[in-house]
Design an enzyme around this catalytic site. Sequence first.
Site, PDB file in Angstrom:
ATOM      1  CG  ASN A  42      -2.067   1.025   1.035  1.00  0.00           C
ATOM      2  OD1 ASN A  42      -2.278   1.880   1.884  1.00  0.00           O
ATOM      3  ND2 ASN A  42      -2.750   0.975  -0.083  1.00  0.00           N
ATOM      4  N   GLY A  46       5.541   8.344   1.483  1.00  0.00           N
ATOM      5  CA  GLY A  46       6.449   8.031   2.596  1.00  0.00           C
ATOM      6  C   GLY A  46       7.384   6.886   2.216  1.00  0.00           C
ATOM      7  CG  HIS A  47       5.867   2.936   1.665  1.00  0.00           C
ATOM      8  ND1 HIS A  47       4.508   3.118   1.653  1.00  0.00           N
ATOM      9  CD2 HIS A  47       6.131   2.133   2.734  1.00  0.00           C
ATOM     10  CE1 HIS A  47       3.959   2.455   2.649  1.00  0.00           C
ATOM     11  NE2 HIS A  47       4.920   1.852   3.329  1.00  0.00           N
ATOM     12  CG  ASP A 162       5.929   3.303  11.849  1.00  0.00           C
ATOM     13  OD1 ASP A 162       4.866   3.492  12.448  1.00  0.00           O
ATOM     14  OD2 ASP A 162       5.990   3.140  10.615  1.00  0.00           O
ATOM     15  CD  GLN A 165       8.585  -0.612  12.188  1.00  0.00           C
ATOM     16  OE1 GLN A 165       7.658  -1.382  12.369  1.00  0.00           O
ATOM     17  NE2 GLN A 165       8.731   0.054  11.046  1.00  0.00           N
ATOM     18  CB  SER A 197      -0.120   6.312   8.153  1.00  0.00           C
ATOM     19  OG  SER A 197      -0.642   5.067   8.570  1.00  0.00           O
ATOM     20  NE  ARG A 199      -3.024  -0.156  11.029  1.00  0.00           N
ATOM     21  CZ  ARG A 199      -1.862  -0.760  11.306  1.00  0.00           C
ATOM     22  NH1 ARG A 199      -0.781  -0.042  11.483  1.00  0.00           N
ATOM     23  NH2 ARG A 199      -1.795  -2.064  11.416  1.00  0.00           N
TER      24      ARG A 199
HETATM   25  O1  PAF Z   1       6.751  -0.517   9.094  1.00  0.00           O
HETATM   26  C1  PAF Z   1       6.285  -1.500   8.478  1.00  0.00           C
HETATM   27  O2  PAF Z   1       5.707  -1.386   7.402  1.00  0.00           O
HETATM   28  C2  PAF Z   1       6.425  -2.894   9.093  1.00  0.00           C
HETATM   29  O3  PAF Z   1       6.345  -2.845  10.479  1.00  0.00           O
HETATM   30  C3  PAF Z   1       7.692  -3.623   8.629  1.00  0.00           C
HETATM   31  C4  PAF Z   1       8.951  -2.905   9.082  1.00  0.00           C
HETATM   32  C5  PAF Z   1       7.688  -3.758   7.111  1.00  0.00           C
HETATM   33  C6  PAF Z   1       7.732  -5.037   9.240  1.00  0.00           C
HETATM   34  O4  PAF Z   1       6.632  -5.795   8.855  1.00  0.00           O
END
Ligand code: PAF
Length: 293
Positions: A42, A46-47, A162, A165, A197, A199
């Site tokens: 998705n 950002g990605h 994140d 994370q 995001s 979401r």
């Molecule tokens: O940030 C995310 O999209 C997920 O937590 C990741 C790092 C791909 C792990 O499933």
Amino acid sequence: MSSVNGKNSSPMLARTIDEVRQQISLWKQAGDKIAFVPTMGNLHTGHLSLIEAANKSVSRVVVSIFVNPMQFGENEDFDKYPRTFDADMAVLEESNVDMVFMPVVTEIYPASIDSMTRVAVPQLSEMLEGEYRPGFFTGVATVVNKLFNIVQPDVAVFGEKDYQQLLVIQQMVCDLTMPIEIQSVATQREADGLAMSSRNAYLGADDRILATAIHRSLKHLVEAIVAGENPTFEVGHACQELDEKGFLVDYIVVRRQQDLAVPEQGDKSLIVLAAARLGSVRLIDNLLFQLID
Ligand code: PAF
């Protein structure tokens, strides 16, 4: 087929661990360095900022798309998490990516998930998000560890959106002596400030407008703390503001950037983090800031 920076613009699509390993081994034999961007698909801007950063550092970029069941709680959105693989591939065709790894669940978890080895990063995983999503960071650390073992990257890129994370992954890499450089990229925001995001797609039109209040509250909070106001009072004020707008606030906190511990006298590199729910949609955001003498 066009070529960007000397690369073929169509990434190889790998579905199995063997396919990934064979190609990575050829690249490594040729002296290429590998940068890795793990995602759950998705894909949004950002990605793309993570992929852009990956492309700056090395010759080969690998993106994974895997919605990881181990990091979702029983009552969370694993089933309805947006899976937009065709659109994602179309984006990746244009993003200077060399390989997309898109495994099925059984490729990553060939046995029952409950019976499989896990990677736990203690303490850091238990606070904040970990309190509200027990087991979440163990699921993330485990899958990222597995993906690292498959892709064997030199560099891996994560977003600051994140933030907890990011720290969990940094600690895992350090504790397990993994020869991987972790790079981070600043949070990408919509024009109205909302942190990007996947979401956000769950938000209805009215809640989408309301959601921008989180970033505004965090900005005011940082401004007030930098101006010397009392952090505890200001955090209370921010919580109340969001509460009055209809949010259910899980937490708003001021922490140290390096380890998310409660700041002590003299700590200058700080972060405010927030998690709040609008209806069934849970949003997180943060802002990094420095205190100046
Ligand atoms: O940030 C995310 O999209 C997920 O937590 C990741 C790092 C791909 C792990 O499933």
